[in-house]
Write a protein that holds these residues in place. Structure first.
Motif, PDB file in Angstrom:
ATOM      1  N   ASP A 100       0.832  -1.210   0.000  1.00  0.00           N
ATOM      2  CA  ASP A 100       0.000   0.000   0.000  1.00  0.00           C
ATOM      3  C   ASP A 100       0.864   1.257   0.000  1.00  0.00           C
ATOM      4  OD1 ASP A 100      -2.660  -1.356   0.392  1.00  0.00           O
ATOM      5  OD2 ASP A 100      -1.552  -2.118   2.130  1.00  0.00           O
ATOM      6  N   VAL A 101       2.077   1.116   0.511  1.00  0.00           N
ATOM      7  CA  VAL A 101       3.005   2.245   0.581  1.00  0.00           C
ATOM      8  C   VAL A 101       4.410   1.729   0.288  1.00  0.00           C
ATOM      9  CG1 VAL A 101       4.082   3.958   2.124  1.00  0.00           C
ATOM     10  CG2 VAL A 101       1.640   3.423   2.377  1.00  0.00           C
ATOM     11  N   ILE A 102       5.131   2.453  -0.582  1.00  0.00           N
ATOM     12  CA  ILE A 102       6.551   2.156  -0.792  1.00  0.00           C
ATOM     13  C   ILE A 102       7.318   3.463  -0.592  1.00  0.00           C
ATOM     14  CG2 ILE A 102       8.318   1.372  -2.408  1.00  0.00           C
ATOM     15  CD1 ILE A 102       6.207  -0.357  -3.785  1.00  0.00           C
ATOM     16  N   VAL A 103       8.371   3.376   0.200  1.00  0.00           N
ATOM     17  CA  VAL A 103       9.221   4.544   0.428  1.00  0.00           C
ATOM     18  C   VAL A 103      10.628   4.214  -0.057  1.00  0.00           C
ATOM     19  CG1 VAL A 103      10.184   6.144   2.138  1.00  0.00           C
ATOM     20  CG2 VAL A 103       7.890   5.187   2.473  1.00  0.00           C
ATOM     21  N   VAL A 104      11.188   5.114  -0.855  1.00  0.00           N
ATOM     22  CA  VAL A 104      12.569   4.952  -1.311  1.00  0.00           C
ATOM     23  C   VAL A 104      13.280   6.274  -1.066  1.00  0.00           C
ATOM     24  CG1 VAL A 104      14.101   4.301  -3.201  1.00  0.00           C
ATOM     25  CG2 VAL A 104      11.728   3.464  -3.194  1.00  0.00           C
ATOM     26  N   SER A 105      14.384   6.224  -0.323  1.00  0.00           N
ATOM     27  CA  SER A 105      15.140   7.471  -0.156  1.00  0.00           C
ATOM     28  C   SER A 105      16.619   7.223  -0.373  1.00  0.00           C
ATOM     29  CB  SER A 105      14.883   8.109   1.214  1.00  0.00           C
ATOM     30  OG  SER A 105      15.376   7.338   2.262  1.00  0.00           O
ATOM     31  N   HIS A 106      17.204   8.131  -1.144  1.00  0.00           N
ATOM     32  CA  HIS A 106      18.654   8.153  -1.380  1.00  0.00           C
ATOM     33  C   HIS A 106      19.142   6.863  -2.024  1.00  0.00           C
ATOM     34  CE1 HIS A 106      17.822  10.829   2.196  1.00  0.00           C
ATOM     35  NE2 HIS A 106      17.892  11.598   1.121  1.00  0.00           N
ATOM     36  N   PHE A 107      18.385   6.419  -2.985  1.00  0.00           N
ATOM     37  CA  PHE A 107      18.717   5.218  -3.760  1.00  0.00           C
ATOM     38  C   PHE A 107      18.108   5.417  -5.137  1.00  0.00           C
ATOM     39  CE2 PHE A 107      17.246   1.078  -5.378  1.00  0.00           C
ATOM     40  CZ  PHE A 107      18.432   0.371  -5.391  1.00  0.00           C
ATOM     41  N   LEU A 108      18.886   5.129  -6.173  1.00  0.00           N
ATOM     42  CA  LEU A 108      18.355   5.301  -7.530  1.00  0.00           C
ATOM     43  C   LEU A 108      18.762   4.142  -8.419  1.00  0.00           C
ATOM     44  CD1 LEU A 108      16.811   7.090  -9.522  1.00  0.00           C
ATOM     45  CD2 LEU A 108      18.982   8.198 -10.099  1.00  0.00           C
ATOM     46  N   GLU A 109      17.754   3.424  -8.876  1.00  0.00           N
ATOM     47  CA  GLU A 109      17.950   2.360  -9.859  1.00  0.00           C
ATOM     48  C   GLU A 109      16.831   2.585 -10.874  1.00  0.00           C
ATOM     49  OE1 GLU A 109      20.507  -0.049  -9.735  1.00  0.00           O
ATOM     50  OE2 GLU A 109      19.701  -0.463 -11.738  1.00  0.00           O
ATOM     51  N   ARG A 110      17.156   3.295 -11.942  1.00  0.00           N
ATOM     52  CA  ARG A 110      16.114   3.762 -12.869  1.00  0.00           C
ATOM     53  C   ARG A 110      15.241   2.626 -13.402  1.00  0.00           C
ATOM     54  NH1 ARG A 110      20.411   7.212 -13.170  1.00  0.00           N
ATOM     55  NH2 ARG A 110      19.891   9.414 -13.319  1.00  0.00           N
ATOM     56  N   GLY A 111      15.881   1.482 -13.677  1.00  0.00           N
ATOM     57  CA  GLY A 111      15.153   0.364 -14.292  1.00  0.00           C
ATOM     58  C   GLY A 111      14.096  -0.235 -13.378  1.00  0.00           C
ATOM     59  N   LEU A 112      14.138   0.150 -12.099  1.00  0.00           N
ATOM     60  CA  LEU A 112      13.228  -0.457 -11.123  1.00  0.00           C
ATOM     61  C   LEU A 112      11.869   0.246 -11.053  1.00  0.00           C
ATOM     62  CD1 LEU A 112      13.824  -2.822  -9.224  1.00  0.00           C
ATOM     63  CD2 LEU A 112      14.500  -1.185  -7.467  1.00  0.00           C
ATOM     64  N   PHE A 113      11.752   1.439 -11.646  1.00  0.00           N
ATOM     65  CA  PHE A 113      10.519   2.214 -11.478  1.00  0.00           C
ATOM     66  C   PHE A 113       9.257   1.483 -11.955  1.00  0.00           C
ATOM     67  CE2 PHE A 113      13.270   5.489 -10.140  1.00  0.00           C
ATOM     68  CZ  PHE A 113      12.492   6.345  -9.383  1.00  0.00           C
ATOM     69  N   PRO A 114       9.293   0.833 -13.133  1.00  0.00           N
ATOM     70  CA  PRO A 114       8.069   0.131 -13.556  1.00  0.00           C
ATOM     71  C   PRO A 114       7.639  -0.921 -12.533  1.00  0.00           C
ATOM     72  CG  PRO A 114       9.599   0.330 -15.390  1.00  0.00           C
ATOM     73  CD  PRO A 114      10.339   0.800 -14.170  1.00  0.00           C
ATOM     74  N   GLN A 115       8.613  -1.611 -11.931  1.00  0.00           N
ATOM     75  CA  GLN A 115       8.261  -2.641 -10.942  1.00  0.00           C
ATOM     76  C   GLN A 115       7.754  -2.022  -9.637  1.00  0.00           C
ATOM     77  OE1 GLN A 115      11.721  -3.680 -12.389  1.00  0.00           O
ATOM     78  NE2 GLN A 115      11.550  -5.903 -12.369  1.00  0.00           N
TER      79      GLN A 115
END
Ligand SMILES: C[S@@+](CC[C@H](N)C(=O)[O-])C[C@H]1O[C@@H](n2cnc3c(N)ncnc32)[C@H](O)[C@@H]1O
Length: 190
Positions: A100-115
Motif C-alpha cells: 500500500d506504501v513504498i518509500v525509497v530514499s537516497h537510492f536510484l535504480e532507474r530500471g526499477l521504477f516500472p516494478q
C-alpha cells in the motif's frame, strides 16, 4: 576485492540511523491508517521505523546484512515491528500489487521504477526522494551522475502515478535555504 555489499556493510558498522526522509516526514498525513508498507534499500531504516510508528505493517529490504541487523535491534528497542530482509532489490524487486506504501530514499535504480509502480496496490502511495545533479557548490551529496536525478527526471519516472507532491528547489534563490540537491515526490496509483 570488496564488493558493493561489503562497502555498505562497513559503512553501517558505526553509522547513525538519522531521521526519516523529508518527503515522508513532511507528508506523513497522506499515509493510510493501516496496510502494508515497504522501505526499499532501507539502510538503517529510519523510514521503516517512522512507518511502523504510524501503525503500518512494515517490511524493510536492503542488501546490507549489517544494516538489517541493526534495524532489527533498533526496532526492538523502540517496541516496533519491522520485517527486515537482506535482499538485493534489483535482483528481487517487490511483487505486483504487494504494498500500500513504498518509500525509497537516497537510492536510484532507474530500471526499477516500472516494478515499483506495479508493486503498489490500487490507491497505494510511492514516496520517493533522492539526490539530483543540481547541487550547491561544496555540497556533500554523491557526485556519481549514475546515482543522480536530472532536472525533472523523477516526474518522468513516476508519470504513471497521480502526482500528489513534487519538490525540486534546484539552484534558484538563496541556496542556504530550502531543500537542495534532492528531488522529492509522492505519487498515488490509480
Ligand atoms: C544512500 S543509502 C540510503 C539508505 C536509506 N534509504 C536512507 O535514506 O538513509 C543506499 C542504500 O541502498 C542499499 N542498496 C544499494 N544497492 C542495493 C541493492 N541492489 N539491493 C538492496 N539494497 C541496495 C545500500 O546498502 C544502502 O543501504
Amino acid at each position: 576485492m570488496s564488493t558493493r555489499v561489503d562497502l555498505w556493510n562497513s559503512r553501517y558498522v558505526d553509522a547513525e540511523c538519522g531521521a526519516a526522509a523529508w518527503v515522508l516526514h513532511e507528508h506523513a498525513h497522506l499515509l493510510p491508517a493501516k496496510g502494508d508498507a515497504l522501505d526499499l534499500a532501507c539502510g538503517l531504516g529510519a523510514n521503516a521505523l517512522r512507518l511502523a510508528k504510524h501503525g503500518l505493517r512494515v517490511w524493510a529490504w536492503d542488501f546490507s546484512s549489517v544494516a538489517i541487523e541493526r534495524l532489527g535491534a533498533e526496532a526492538g528497542r523502540r517496541g516496533l515491528a519491522v520485517h527486515g530482509e537482506v535482499r538485493d532489490v534489483v535482483a528481487a524487486p517487490p511483487a505486483p500489487a504487494s504494498f500500500d506504501v513504498i518509500v525509497v530514499s537516497h537510492f536510484l535504480e532507474r530500471g526499477l521504477f516500472p516494478q515499483l509502480i506495479d508493486a503498489l496496490r490500487p490507491g497505494g502511495l510511492l514516496f520517493y526522494q533522492t539526490f539530483t545533479t543540481e547541487r550547491p557548490e561544496g555540497s556533500s551529496t554523491p557526485s556519481n551522475p549514475a546515482f543522480l536525478l536530472k532536472p525533472g527526471e523523477l516526474l518522468e519516472l513516476c508519470r504513471p502515478l497521480r502526482l500528489l507532491v513534487y519538490r525540486e528547489d534546484s539552484l534558484f534563490g538563496d541556496l542556504r535555504q530550502g531543500l537542495r540537491a534532492v528531488a522529492a515526490l509522492v505519487g498515488a496509483k490509480a
